[in-house]
Enzyme design. Structure first.
Site, mmCIF file in Angstrom:
data_model
loop_
_atom_site.group_PDB
_atom_site.id
_atom_site.type_symbol
_atom_site.label_atom_id
_atom_site.label_comp_id
_atom_site.label_asym_id
_atom_site.label_seq_id
_atom_site.Cartn_x
_atom_site.Cartn_y
_atom_site.Cartn_z
ATOM 1 N N CYS A 131 -11.268 4.827 -29.322
ATOM 2 C CA CYS A 131 -12.520 5.427 -29.750
ATOM 3 C C CYS A 131 -13.358 5.739 -28.515
ATOM 4 O O CYS A 131 -14.367 5.072 -28.251
ATOM 5 C CB CYS A 131 -13.232 4.442 -30.672
ATOM 6 S SG CYS A 131 -14.531 5.240 -31.557
ATOM 7 N N GLU A 132 -12.895 6.711 -27.744
ATOM 8 C CA GLU A 132 -13.517 6.981 -26.448
ATOM 9 C C GLU A 132 -13.041 8.359 -25.971
ATOM 10 O O GLU A 132 -11.837 8.598 -25.872
ATOM 11 C CB GLU A 132 -13.038 5.885 -25.477
ATOM 12 C CG GLU A 132 -13.570 5.975 -24.105
ATOM 13 C CD GLU A 132 -14.603 4.887 -23.796
ATOM 14 O OE1 GLU A 132 -14.892 4.035 -24.645
ATOM 15 O OE2 GLU A 132 -15.121 4.939 -22.685
ATOM 16 N N TYR B 2 0.701 -1.134 -12.123
ATOM 17 C CA TYR B 2 -0.716 -1.109 -12.509
ATOM 18 C C TYR B 2 -0.933 -0.421 -13.858
ATOM 19 O O TYR B 2 -1.938 0.222 -14.079
ATOM 20 C CB TYR B 2 -1.575 -0.454 -11.413
ATOM 21 C CG TYR B 2 -1.404 -1.140 -10.077
ATOM 22 C CD1 TYR B 2 -1.918 -2.422 -9.862
ATOM 23 C CD2 TYR B 2 -0.689 -0.531 -9.035
ATOM 24 C CE1 TYR B 2 -1.732 -3.066 -8.652
ATOM 25 C CE2 TYR B 2 -0.502 -1.177 -7.820
ATOM 26 C CZ TYR B 2 -1.026 -2.452 -7.643
ATOM 27 O OH TYR B 2 -0.835 -3.093 -6.442
ATOM 28 N N PRO C 40 4.746 -4.963 -0.537
ATOM 29 C CA PRO C 40 4.797 -3.774 -1.387
ATOM 30 C C PRO C 40 4.781 -4.127 -2.869
ATOM 31 O O PRO C 40 5.501 -5.029 -3.307
ATOM 32 C CB PRO C 40 6.151 -3.151 -1.013
ATOM 33 C CG PRO C 40 6.978 -4.303 -0.553
ATOM 34 C CD PRO C 40 6.039 -5.265 0.104
ATOM 35 N N GLY D 53 0.766 -1.243 0.000
ATOM 36 C CA GLY D 53 0.000 0.000 0.000
ATOM 37 C C GLY D 53 0.791 1.283 0.000
ATOM 38 O O GLY D 53 0.214 2.356 -0.211
ATOM 39 N N TYR E 47 -9.133 6.208 -11.980
ATOM 40 C CA TYR E 47 -8.956 6.819 -10.651
ATOM 41 C C TYR E 47 -8.648 8.313 -10.720
ATOM 42 O O TYR E 47 -8.266 8.901 -9.704
ATOM 43 C CB TYR E 47 -7.788 6.164 -9.885
ATOM 44 C CG TYR E 47 -7.653 4.673 -10.037
ATOM 45 C CD1 TYR E 47 -8.617 3.815 -9.505
ATOM 46 C CD2 TYR E 47 -6.550 4.111 -10.668
ATOM 47 C CE1 TYR E 47 -8.482 2.436 -9.634
ATOM 48 C CE2 TYR E 47 -6.415 2.740 -10.795
ATOM 49 C CZ TYR E 47 -7.385 1.916 -10.275
ATOM 50 O OH TYR E 47 -7.243 0.567 -10.403
HETATM 51 C C1 PLP Z 1 -3.403 -8.167 -0.578
HETATM 52 C C2 PLP Z 1 -2.579 -7.155 -1.279
HETATM 53 N N1 PLP Z 1 -1.266 -7.102 -1.011
HETATM 54 C C3 PLP Z 1 -0.459 -6.217 -1.636
HETATM 55 C C4 PLP Z 1 -0.947 -5.321 -2.527
HETATM 56 C C5 PLP Z 1 0.026 -4.375 -3.175
HETATM 57 O O1 PLP Z 1 -0.313 -3.092 -2.909
HETATM 58 P P1 PLP Z 1 0.605 -1.875 -3.366
HETATM 59 O O2 PLP Z 1 0.895 -2.034 -4.801
HETATM 60 O O3 PLP Z 1 -0.258 -0.710 -3.079
HETATM 61 O O4 PLP Z 1 1.826 -1.910 -2.516
HETATM 62 C C6 PLP Z 1 -2.319 -5.303 -2.828
HETATM 63 C C7 PLP Z 1 -2.910 -4.282 -3.725
HETATM 64 O O5 PLP Z 1 -3.337 -3.233 -3.258
HETATM 65 C C8 PLP Z 1 -3.158 -6.256 -2.188
HETATM 66 O O6 PLP Z 1 -4.449 -6.307 -2.465
HETATM 67 N N1 LYS Z 2 -4.966 -0.782 -9.660
HETATM 68 C C1 LYS Z 2 -4.826 0.176 -8.591
HETATM 69 C C2 LYS Z 2 -4.249 -0.448 -7.374
HETATM 70 C C3 LYS Z 2 -4.983 -1.648 -6.939
HETATM 71 C C4 LYS Z 2 -4.356 -2.302 -5.794
HETATM 72 C C5 LYS Z 2 -4.593 -3.775 -5.823
HETATM 73 N N2 LYS Z 2 -5.089 -4.304 -4.580
HETATM 74 C C6 LYS Z 2 -4.030 1.364 -9.066
HETATM 75 O O1 LYS Z 2 -3.679 1.410 -10.193
HETATM 76 O O2 LYS Z 2 -3.763 2.291 -8.349
#
Ligand code: PLP
Ligand code: LYS
Length: 430
Positions: free
Chosen positions: A358-359, A388, A288, A249, A331
């Protein structure tokens, strides 16, 4: 070479005679040989960030959150560098194993794992399956029984912490689809159920409160609640629960003026503090994803058209868009883009950077400053593109997904090749 010191760029980013270079390779040569759009991954930067996490948690485990971006090459770097890995689908498990990550360093997440995925996890011998529902406790117990195994498990707990992030990526509140609610007593019931199951071995509790978090308050609260719950379970059932996994996170800076995120060491210090009052603190783990992969990679595009609409603004279109980076549309994520093949003295003006889909919502950034002479054929680079983006890429409009090019010491390695029309056409029975 002048080094691009701005912290949103990978460590090896620089400029040689105006041209952006990454890992000692110029973007013009990359574009000429491999085409655009492409993701350019700085191997040294990725591995340094992974090792910084590992070093910030001595005696604990760092499971890279592979949903941020995974390919076999990444799995092999992590295996070599002493990290573990978390996966949340059979597909991620297959890629991790293909890259040589030992199964006993893989943790399997997900709120709806199929029986087939659970069987694969058990037979592969993963480190742990993270249980997410009562249905899954029954399902996994049966799979383990059939396999004659005692599967190591963790229980995912939603600790009731509302993380400060976009609501689509917050996962720690009571209303989350993930895990068992602590406040409603479901987590305590799950612990009792798992302990009563002879084919499951409870090795830890898990929580993950959300993604792109830039302050440590939520982590502190979640870790405190989880530590208290862990001792409560140990006392009530007279067992030892050896591990506490506090998820991923940690956020990153996407633009030069974004807040500086806390370091891995600052975060792990908070986690250690939260458990230090326990007689026998659990072994900590973290997951992470974005904070390792995000800053390591630059998205490289070519400008195709520049459209000036009097009284409205300027649209600069590139050869990718929401299919390789859905984050702005999903987001409202904001990025910076720079001219990459050259530098320009022209004054900057705000442009809407859009893709080729196309959006109307296919926008990589509104009002992004770019030199007024940016023109078709110029290359644009968007930093902080490692998490991501390629992992969430799709084939909308039958657009082909870009390659990932790992660069290091002047060498290029294609770690994900560009998709081809043959790849697409192979999907359709004829
Ligand atoms: C269970 C779990 N662990 C780890 C992560 C990796 O999170 P981040 O990429 O925000 O570090 C996520 C995605 O949010 C997740 O759902
Ligand atoms: N996909 C999201 C994060 C998701 C985290 C997955 N649990 C992003 O781009 O910020």
């Amino acid at each position: 070479m002048t080094v691009v010191i701005d912290r949103v760029w990978p460590h090896t980013a620089g400029r040689t005679e105006g041209e952006l270079t990454l890992g000692g390779v110029g973007v013009r040569a990359l574009a000429a040989e491999y085409g655009t759009p492409a993701y350019v991954l700085d191997e040294k930067d990725f591995r340094a960030r992974a090792r910084a996490w590992r070093d910030a948690l001595p005696g604990g485990e760092v499971h890279y959150g592979s949903k941020a971006f995974l390919c076999p090459e990444i799995a092999s770097w992590l295996a070599e560098d002493g990290l573990s890995l978390d996966v949340c689908t059979g597909g991620e498990l297959a890629v991790a194993l293909a890259g040589g990550m030992p199964a006993d360093r893989i943790t399997f997440h997900g709120n709806n794992k199929s029986v087939a995925e659970l069987r694969r996890a058990v037979t592969a011998g993963v480190n742990a399956v993270v249980l997410d529902s009562f249905t899954e406790i029954e399902r996994l117990a049966e799979v383990a029984r059939d396999a004659g195994a005692r599967q190591r498990v963790m229980i995912r707990v939603t600790p009731g912490v509302d993380a400060h992030t976009h609501e689509f990526i917050a996962t720690g509140g009571e209303r989350s689809k993930f895990g068992f609610s602590l406040g409603l007593g479901l987590a305590a019931q799950a612990v009792a159920r798992v302990l009563a199951e002879p084919h499951l071995e409870l090795i830890g509790l898990h929580s993950h409160i959300g993604s792109q978090l830039l302050d440590l308050e939520g982590f502190k609260m979640a870790a405190g609640k989880m530590a208290a719950f862990l001792v409560e379970c140990e006392r009530r059932h007279n067992v030892r629960i050896p591990g506490l996994d506090l998820g991923g996170g940690l956020g990153i800076a996407y633009r030069a003026d974004d807040p500086v995120p806390p370091s891995p060491a600052e975060l792990t210090a908070v986690l250690h503090d939260a458990v230090s009052w326990l007689d026998t603190p659990p072994v900590l783990s973290v997951e992470p994803g974005r904070s390792i992969a995000g800053p390591t990679t630059v998205a490289l595009y070519e400008i195709g058209t520049v459209k000036e609409i009097p009284g409205v603004g300027v649209y600069v279109s590139v050869d990718g868009g929401m299919s390789d980076n859905p984050r702005p549309a999903m987001y409202g994520a904001a990025y910076t883009a720079v001219l990459a093949n050259r530098v320009s003295d022209a004054p900057e003006r705000p442009v809407n950077l859009v893709g080729k889909h196309c959006e109307s919502g296919d926008v990589l950034g509104w009002d992004m400053p770019l030199p007024a002479d940016a023109q078709p054929g110029d290359l644009l680079a968007i930093p902080a593109s490692g998490a991501y983006q390629r992992s969430m890429a799709n084939n909308y409009n039958h657009v082909l997904r870009p390659p990932v090019l790992a660069v290091r010491d002047g060498q290029v390695k294609v770690v994900v090749r560009r998709e081809t029309e043959d790849d697409l056409l192979r999907l359709y029975p004829r």
